[in-house]
Design a protein around this motif. Structure first.
Motif, PDB file in Angstrom:
ATOM      1  N   MET A   7       0.848  -1.193   0.000  1.00 25.62           N
ATOM      2  CA  MET A   7       0.000   0.000   0.000  1.00 25.62           C
ATOM      3  C   MET A   7       0.882   1.241   0.000  1.00 25.62           C
ATOM      4  SD  MET A   7      -2.791   1.263   2.814  1.00 25.62           S
ATOM      5  CE  MET A   7      -1.498   1.594   4.019  1.00 25.62           C
ATOM      6  N   LYS A   8       0.579   2.184  -0.934  1.00 25.36           N
ATOM      7  CA  LYS A   8       1.340   3.421  -1.018  1.00 25.36           C
ATOM      8  C   LYS A   8       0.435   4.600  -0.704  1.00 25.36           C
ATOM      9  CE  LYS A   8       4.336   6.151  -4.028  1.00 25.36           C
ATOM     10  NZ  LYS A   8       4.992   6.248  -5.336  1.00 25.36           N
ATOM     11  N   LEU A   9       0.866   5.430   0.238  1.00 20.48           N
ATOM     12  CA  LEU A   9       0.092   6.601   0.616  1.00 20.48           C
ATOM     13  C   LEU A   9       0.484   7.791  -0.246  1.00 20.48           C
ATOM     14  CD1 LEU A   9       0.192   6.501   4.527  1.00 20.48           C
ATOM     15  CD2 LEU A   9      -1.726   5.910   3.047  1.00 20.48           C
ATOM     16  N   ASN A  10      -0.516   8.488  -0.756  1.00 18.26           N
ATOM     17  CA  ASN A  10      -0.293   9.758  -1.437  1.00 18.26           C
ATOM     18  C   ASN A  10      -0.792  10.859  -0.503  1.00 18.26           C
ATOM     19  OD1 ASN A  10       0.707   8.594  -3.892  1.00 18.26           O
ATOM     20  ND2 ASN A  10      -1.395   8.054  -4.422  1.00 18.26           N
ATOM     21  N   ILE A  11       0.024  11.167   0.500  1.00 21.15           N
ATOM     22  CA  ILE A  11      -0.474  12.033   1.565  1.00 21.15           C
ATOM     23  C   ILE A  11      -0.741  13.454   1.086  1.00 21.15           C
ATOM     24  CG2 ILE A  11       0.614  10.702   3.415  1.00 21.15           C
ATOM     25  CD1 ILE A  11       2.784  12.905   3.467  1.00 21.15           C
ATOM     26  N   LEU A  31       7.166   4.578   6.664  1.00 17.73           N
ATOM     27  CA  LEU A  31       5.862   4.314   7.274  1.00 17.73           C
ATOM     28  C   LEU A  31       5.888   3.078   8.171  1.00 17.73           C
ATOM     29  CD1 LEU A  31       2.900   5.241   7.424  1.00 17.73           C
ATOM     30  CD2 LEU A  31       2.429   3.760   5.460  1.00 17.73           C
ATOM     31  N   GLY A  32       6.494   2.001   7.697  1.00 21.28           N
ATOM     32  CA  GLY A  32       6.556   0.776   8.493  1.00 21.28           C
ATOM     33  C   GLY A  32       7.274   0.991   9.804  1.00 21.28           C
ATOM     34  N   ARG A  33       8.398   1.730   9.743  1.00 19.39           N
ATOM     35  CA  ARG A  33       9.134   2.015  10.970  1.00 19.39           C
ATOM     36  C   ARG A  33       8.295   2.844  11.930  1.00 19.39           C
ATOM     37  NH1 ARG A  33      11.005   6.117  13.438  1.00 19.39           N
ATOM     38  NH2 ARG A  33      12.910   6.071  14.692  1.00 19.39           N
ATOM     39  N   SER A  34       7.597   3.851  11.407  1.00 13.64           N
ATOM     40  CA  SER A  34       6.784   4.717  12.266  1.00 13.64           C
ATOM     41  C   SER A  34       5.672   3.925  12.957  1.00 13.64           C
ATOM     42  CB  SER A  34       6.175   5.850  11.436  1.00 13.64           C
ATOM     43  OG  SER A  34       7.177   6.677  10.889  1.00 13.64           O
ATOM     44  N   ILE A  35       4.995   3.078  12.196  1.00 13.67           N
ATOM     45  CA  ILE A  35       3.893   2.296  12.756  1.00 13.67           C
ATOM     46  C   ILE A  35       4.408   1.315  13.806  1.00 13.67           C
ATOM     47  CG2 ILE A  35       2.146   0.547  12.224  1.00 13.67           C
ATOM     48  CD1 ILE A  35       1.747   1.944   9.528  1.00 13.67           C
ATOM     49  N   ASN A  36       5.486   0.613  13.477  1.00 14.97           N
ATOM     50  CA  ASN A  36       6.020  -0.377  14.417  1.00 14.97           C
ATOM     51  C   ASN A  36       6.525   0.277  15.699  1.00 14.97           C
ATOM     52  OD1 ASN A  36       5.502  -2.501  12.675  1.00 14.97           O
ATOM     53  ND2 ASN A  36       7.498  -2.362  11.681  1.00 14.97           N
ATOM     54  N   THR A  37       7.224   1.398  15.567  1.00 11.10           N
ATOM     55  CA  THR A  37       7.731   2.104  16.749  1.00 11.10           C
ATOM     56  C   THR A  37       6.591   2.577  17.635  1.00 11.10           C
ATOM     57  OG1 THR A  37       9.678   2.842  15.513  1.00 11.10           O
ATOM     58  CG2 THR A  37       9.150   4.028  17.538  1.00 11.10           C
ATOM     59  N   THR A  38       5.569   3.159  17.006  1.00 11.51           N
ATOM     60  CA  THR A  38       4.428   3.667  17.776  1.00 11.51           C
ATOM     61  C   THR A  38       3.682   2.546  18.478  1.00 11.51           C
ATOM     62  OG1 THR A  38       4.171   5.500  16.208  1.00 11.51           O
ATOM     63  CG2 THR A  38       2.306   5.029  17.653  1.00 11.51           C
ATOM     64  N   SER A  67       5.065  16.861   7.195  1.00 10.81           N
ATOM     65  CA  SER A  67       5.518  16.544   5.838  1.00 10.81           C
ATOM     66  C   SER A  67       4.732  17.320   4.781  1.00 10.81           C
ATOM     67  CB  SER A  67       5.372  15.045   5.585  1.00 10.81           C
ATOM     68  OG  SER A  67       6.129  14.308   6.516  1.00 10.81           O
ATOM     69  N   THR A  68       3.425  17.382   4.930  1.00  9.57           N
ATOM     70  CA  THR A  68       2.613  18.077   3.926  1.00  9.57           C
ATOM     71  C   THR A  68       2.820  19.584   3.975  1.00  9.57           C
ATOM     72  OG1 THR A  68       0.731  18.060   5.474  1.00  9.57           O
ATOM     73  CG2 THR A  68       0.844  16.279   3.857  1.00  9.57           C
ATOM     74  N   LEU A  69       3.059  20.128   5.156  1.00 11.45           N
ATOM     75  CA  LEU A  69       3.346  21.560   5.249  1.00 11.45           C
ATOM     76  C   LEU A  69       4.664  21.894   4.551  1.00 11.45           C
ATOM     77  CD1 LEU A  69       2.282  22.410   8.917  1.00 11.45           C
ATOM     78  CD2 LEU A  69       1.226  23.260   6.815  1.00 11.45           C
ATOM     79  N   ASP A 115       6.184  12.143  -0.601  1.00 11.33           N
ATOM     80  CA  ASP A 115       5.355  10.932  -0.574  1.00 11.33           C
ATOM     81  C   ASP A 115       6.219   9.678  -0.470  1.00 11.33           C
ATOM     82  OD1 ASP A 115       2.999  12.300  -0.650  1.00 11.33           O
ATOM     83  OD2 ASP A 115       2.543  11.910  -2.748  1.00 11.33           O
ATOM     84  N   ASP A 116       7.316   9.645  -1.243  1.00 12.74           N
ATOM     85  CA  ASP A 116       8.215   8.483  -1.188  1.00 12.74           C
ATOM     86  C   ASP A 116       8.872   8.368   0.186  1.00 12.74           C
ATOM     87  OD1 ASP A 116       7.602   7.857  -3.777  1.00 12.74           O
ATOM     88  OD2 ASP A 116       9.441   8.700  -4.647  1.00 12.74           O
ATOM     89  N   ALA A 117       9.275   9.502   0.757  1.00 17.69           N
ATOM     90  CA  ALA A 117       9.922   9.480   2.070  1.00 17.69           C
ATOM     91  C   ALA A 117       8.966   8.945   3.136  1.00 17.69           C
ATOM     92  CB  ALA A 117      10.399  10.883   2.439  1.00 17.69           C
ATOM     93  N   VAL A 118       7.728   9.384   3.082  1.00 16.07           N
ATOM     94  CA  VAL A 118       6.732   8.906   4.056  1.00 16.07           C
ATOM     95  C   VAL A 118       6.502   7.413   3.898  1.00 16.07           C
ATOM     96  CG1 VAL A 118       4.294   9.006   4.682  1.00 16.07           C
ATOM     97  CG2 VAL A 118       5.573  11.121   4.343  1.00 16.07           C
ATOM     98  N   ASN A 119       6.366   6.944   2.665  1.00 15.23           N
ATOM     99  CA  ASN A 119       6.116   5.523   2.440  1.00 15.23           C
ATOM    100  C   ASN A 119       7.311   4.664   2.822  1.00 15.23           C
ATOM    101  OD1 ASN A 119       3.370   4.946   1.010  1.00 15.23           O
ATOM    102  ND2 ASN A 119       4.109   6.829   0.051  1.00 15.23           N
ATOM    103  N   GLN A 120       8.521   5.178   2.633  1.00 12.98           N
ATOM    104  CA  GLN A 120       9.712   4.417   3.002  1.00 12.98           C
ATOM    105  C   GLN A 120       9.869   4.292   4.517  1.00 12.98           C
ATOM    106  OE1 GLN A 120      13.103   6.202   0.982  1.00 12.98           O
ATOM    107  NE2 GLN A 120      11.999   6.189  -0.968  1.00 12.98           N
TER     108      GLN A 120
END
Length: 325
Positions: free
Chosen positions: A1-5, A246-253, A294-296, A239-244
């Motif tokens: 899954m790729k997010l287009n934030i 994302l897994g680390r952010s979710i797992n850490t949280t 990121s979006t800002l 978008d690429d940075a967030v997707n790369q």
């Protein structure tokens, strides 16, 4: 899954704005409340005074047959000259009274009068805390200074490691996290009489550290991608940075939240609301790192045209036809 934030960034900003608005309204209502007079309901640590938490002894025959009548407790407090005290029923057989600074004789007289009206208290379960008003004011001032210093340090660090716009939008995300967490506790204070103490300041500082760490990971990936491919549109870079990451952010949280939830469930009354603040703040911090900071940054870089802006295929075709013509 790729997010287009960035495609739905207006939605993320609207959600954040709604929560911030609710938080500000709640803190304004709390400030106007004559019993609180502060954005959040302050605990004993900040305003000083005496707090008595008394528990009835249910091993005594018939001592706990009737529920505690809060009106009776207020009448007893009034008779003792403590009519402006904050009184809560705790559980089925406990009461919590926060009042002005009481000496030993005043506390003894109050407990005796309450025992006569609502039942005998268990001395092993009773808790009495006293904080002087000077110490309370000093704790509050120290907490605010700690928050300000942490924000200043983050700005300086991120400005040197990245650039000033990175730092400013990271601070916006941190303010977002602090405001929403404080706003929710303001609501809890209005609806549930929940007080904040010095541990709440510690929780906010912990939330700031967790959130900025997540933001730095994303920003670092953005910076490295720009170095490797400076012509790549900034929307794609972010978008690429967030997707790369994302897994680390979710797992850490998630792993962090598991530990904090365990503290909330098993840590006892003292740590329960400290853990609740961390649960709320960590969840919001992960959200803000991905969907706000990121979006800002993307919006700002597009606005200043510091890096290439993603151009649609339609506009490319239009430009080509005009050149052919």
């Amino acid at each position: 899954m790729k997010l287009n934030i960035n495609k739905s960034r207006s939605l993320w900003w609207s959600i954040s704005s709604a929560f911030i608005l609710i938080s500000l309204i709640s803190m304004a209502i709390s400030w106007q409340n004559p019993q609180i007079r502060a954005p959040l309901r302050p605990g004993l640590d900040f305003i000083g005074g005496t707090r008595l938490q008394l528990e009835r002894d249910c091993t005594q025959l018939g001592n706990c047959d009737q529920p505690i009548n809060i009106t009776t407790v207020r009448e007893v407090a009034q008779a003792q000259g403590l009519g402006d005290s904050s009184i809560q029923i705790v559980g089925d057989n406990g009461i919590s009274i926060r009042t002005k600074d009481l000496d030993v004789d005043q506390r003894t007289n109050l407990q005796t009068a309450l025992s006569d009206k609502i039942g005998i208290f268990d001395p092993q379960q009773n808790q009495i805390d006293t904080v002087g008003p000077t110490l309370g004011a000093e704790l509050f001032r120290s907490g605010i200074i700690a928050l300000i210093v942490s924000f200043m340090g983050i700005i300086i660090y991120l400005t040197f490691r990245f650039q000033l716009d990175y730092a400013l939008f990271a601070i916006v995300a941190l303010l977002h996290d602090v405001l929403i967490t404080a706003g929710l506790f303001s609501i809890f204070g209005l609806l549930l009489n929940l007080e904040v103490d010095s541990l709440f300041i510690v929780a906010l500082l912990t939330i700031i550290g967790f959130s900025v760490n997540d933001t730095v990971v994303i920003y670092d990936r953005i910076r490295e991608t720009i170095k490797v491919n400076p012509q790549q549109p900034i929307v794609e870079v972010v978008d690429d940075a967030v997707n790369q990451t994302l897994g680390r952010s979710i797992n850490t949280t998630l792993t962090t939240l598991l530990s904090v939830i365990a503290i909330f469930v098993f840590g006892g009354e003292t740590l329960r609301y400290f853990a609740l603040a961390l649960i709320i703040g960590f969840a919001i911090g992960s959200y803000s790192s991905i969907f706000v900071a990121s979006t800002l940054l993307t919006w700002w870089r597009e606005r200043t045209q510091k890096y290439p802006i993603l151009v649609s295929a339609e506009s490319i075709d239009t430009s080509t036809h005009s050149q052919d013509g």
